[in-house]
Design a protein around this motif. Structure first.
Motif, short mmCIF file in Angstrom:
data_model
loop_
_atom_site.label_atom_id
_atom_site.label_comp_id
_atom_site.label_asym_id
_atom_site.label_seq_id
_atom_site.Cartn_x
_atom_site.Cartn_y
_atom_site.Cartn_z
N ARG A 28 0.84 -1.21 0.00
CA ARG A 28 0.00 0.00 0.00
C ARG A 28 0.87 1.26 0.00
N MET A 29 1.95 1.26 0.78
CA MET A 29 2.81 2.45 0.85
C MET A 29 3.57 2.66 -0.46
N SER A 30 4.00 1.59 -1.11
CA SER A 30 4.67 1.72 -2.41
C SER A 30 3.68 2.24 -3.46
N TYR A 31 2.47 1.72 -3.45
CA TYR A 31 1.43 2.19 -4.37
C TYR A 31 1.17 3.67 -4.13
N LEU A 32 1.01 4.05 -2.87
CA LEU A 32 0.75 5.45 -2.54
C LEU A 32 1.90 6.35 -3.01
N ALA A 33 3.12 5.94 -2.75
CA ALA A 33 4.28 6.75 -3.15
C ALA A 33 4.33 6.93 -4.67
N ALA A 34 4.08 5.86 -5.42
CA ALA A 34 4.13 5.94 -6.88
C ALA A 34 3.01 6.83 -7.42
N HIS A 35 1.80 6.62 -6.95
CA HIS A 35 0.67 7.37 -7.50
C HIS A 35 0.67 8.83 -7.05
N ALA A 36 1.00 9.10 -5.80
CA ALA A 36 1.13 10.49 -5.36
C ALA A 36 2.31 11.15 -6.07
N GLY A 37 3.42 10.41 -6.21
CA GLY A 37 4.60 10.95 -6.88
C GLY A 37 4.34 11.33 -8.32
N VAL A 38 3.65 10.46 -9.06
CA VAL A 38 3.38 10.77 -10.47
C VAL A 38 2.42 11.95 -10.57
N ARG A 39 1.48 12.06 -9.63
CA ARG A 39 0.56 13.20 -9.63
C ARG A 39 1.30 14.50 -9.37
N LEU A 40 2.21 14.48 -8.39
CA LEU A 40 2.98 15.70 -8.09
C LEU A 40 3.87 16.09 -9.27
N MET A 41 4.53 15.12 -9.87
CA MET A 41 5.40 15.39 -11.01
C MET A 41 4.60 15.95 -12.19
N LEU A 42 3.51 15.29 -12.54
CA LEU A 42 2.72 15.74 -13.68
C LEU A 42 2.03 17.07 -13.40
N GLY A 43 1.54 17.25 -12.18
CA GLY A 43 0.92 18.52 -11.83
C GLY A 43 1.88 19.68 -12.05
N GLY A 44 3.13 19.49 -11.64
CA GLY A 44 4.14 20.52 -11.86
C GLY A 44 4.41 20.75 -13.34
N LEU A 45 4.41 19.69 -14.12
CA LEU A 45 4.69 19.82 -15.56
C LEU A 45 3.57 20.51 -16.33
N VAL A 46 2.32 20.25 -15.93
CA VAL A 46 1.19 20.80 -16.70
C VAL A 46 0.53 21.97 -16.00
N GLY A 47 1.04 22.37 -14.84
CA GLY A 47 0.50 23.54 -14.15
C GLY A 47 -0.87 23.34 -13.53
N GLN A 48 -1.14 22.14 -13.05
CA GLN A 48 -2.40 21.84 -12.36
C GLN A 48 -2.09 21.27 -10.99
N SER A 49 -3.07 21.34 -10.10
CA SER A 49 -2.85 20.72 -8.79
C SER A 49 -2.86 19.21 -8.96
N ALA A 50 -2.06 18.55 -8.15
CA ALA A 50 -1.92 17.09 -8.25
C ALA A 50 -3.25 16.38 -8.07
N GLU A 51 -4.07 16.87 -7.14
CA GLU A 51 -5.34 16.19 -6.88
C GLU A 51 -6.39 16.44 -7.96
N ALA A 52 -6.19 17.46 -8.79
CA ALA A 52 -7.15 17.76 -9.86
C ALA A 52 -6.92 16.91 -11.11
N LEU A 53 -5.77 16.28 -11.23
CA LEU A 53 -5.47 15.50 -12.43
C LEU A 53 -6.40 14.30 -12.53
N ARG A 54 -6.78 13.99 -13.75
CA ARG A 54 -7.62 12.83 -14.02
C ARG A 54 -6.92 11.95 -15.04
N PHE A 55 -7.10 10.65 -14.88
CA PHE A 55 -6.45 9.67 -15.74
C PHE A 55 -7.49 8.74 -16.33
N GLN A 56 -7.14 8.20 -17.49
CA GLN A 56 -7.96 7.15 -18.09
C GLN A 56 -7.02 6.15 -18.73
#
Length: 188
Positions: A28-56
């Motif tokens: 669970r902690m590895s999953y959390l680190a990966a998914h929160a990490g990718v959200r933070l990284m992408l949010g910074g790249l696209v100028g959106q908040s990490a929690e606002a990002l949506r995936f499909q």
């Protein structure tokens, strides 16, 4: 450094549900680190908040950013205690596996490795065989993630050099030319 609670608030309901179904806290902690990490990284790249990002998922299951720049590709992988995330302006894939002994390696190798790779594995010192198999596995899985085709392509149809400077030697036509793919991995 985010607290576990703050990182968990970055995930959407589907991610939270999938994380909750994992049996072991380490997973669970590895999953959390990966998914929160990718959200933070992408949010910074696209100028959106990490929690606002949506995936499909793509047609073959690779997560894709909804309403993000189409030129941004990303990949993530997590294994008990280890996480890898990456983003690029080209197809990218990452994979990470814990080093471990592989049970029934010969039968698994039939599915994952091409004949010439199996021969190299058979000739490797016994103490290094599992490590070499995992290197082949992670290189191939990262390539198939980058191609966004996953295991719709049989991994034993992709041939790689798993040596100190890994390289793609041959791919099936669905992956284009072997020359278009680059592998980056630490030396073994």
């Amino acid at each position: 450094m985010l607290s576990v609670e703050r990182a968990a608030k970055l995930l959407d309901a589907g991610e939270t549900d999938r994380m909750g179904r994992l049996l072991h806290i380490e997973d669970r902690m590895s999953y959390l680190a990966a998914h929160a990490g990718v959200r933070l990284m992408l949010g910074g790249l696209v100028g959106q908040s990490a929690e606002a990002l949506r995936f499909q998922p793509s047609e073959n299951g690779k997560p894709m950013l909804v309403a993000g720049p189409v030129e941004i590709d990303f990949s993530l992988s997590h294994a008990r205690g280890a996480v890898a995330v990456a983003a690029a302006r080209m197809p990218i894939g990452v994979d990470i596996e814990p080093l471990r002994e592989i049970a029934d390696m010969d039968s698994v190798a039939e599915i994952v490795l091409a004949a010439e790779e199996r021969e190299i594995l058979r000739n490797a010192p016994t103490a290094l065989r599992s490590r070499l198999f995992l290197r082949y596995w992670t290189l191939k899985e990262a390539l198939l993630k980058a191609a966004a085709l996953g295991f719709t392509i049989a991994p034993n149809t992709v041939i790689v050099d798993a040596g100190p400077s890994p390289a793609v030697l041959s791919v099936p036509p669905a992956l284009g030319s072997a020359a278009q793919w680059r592998l980056i991995a630490p030396a073994i």
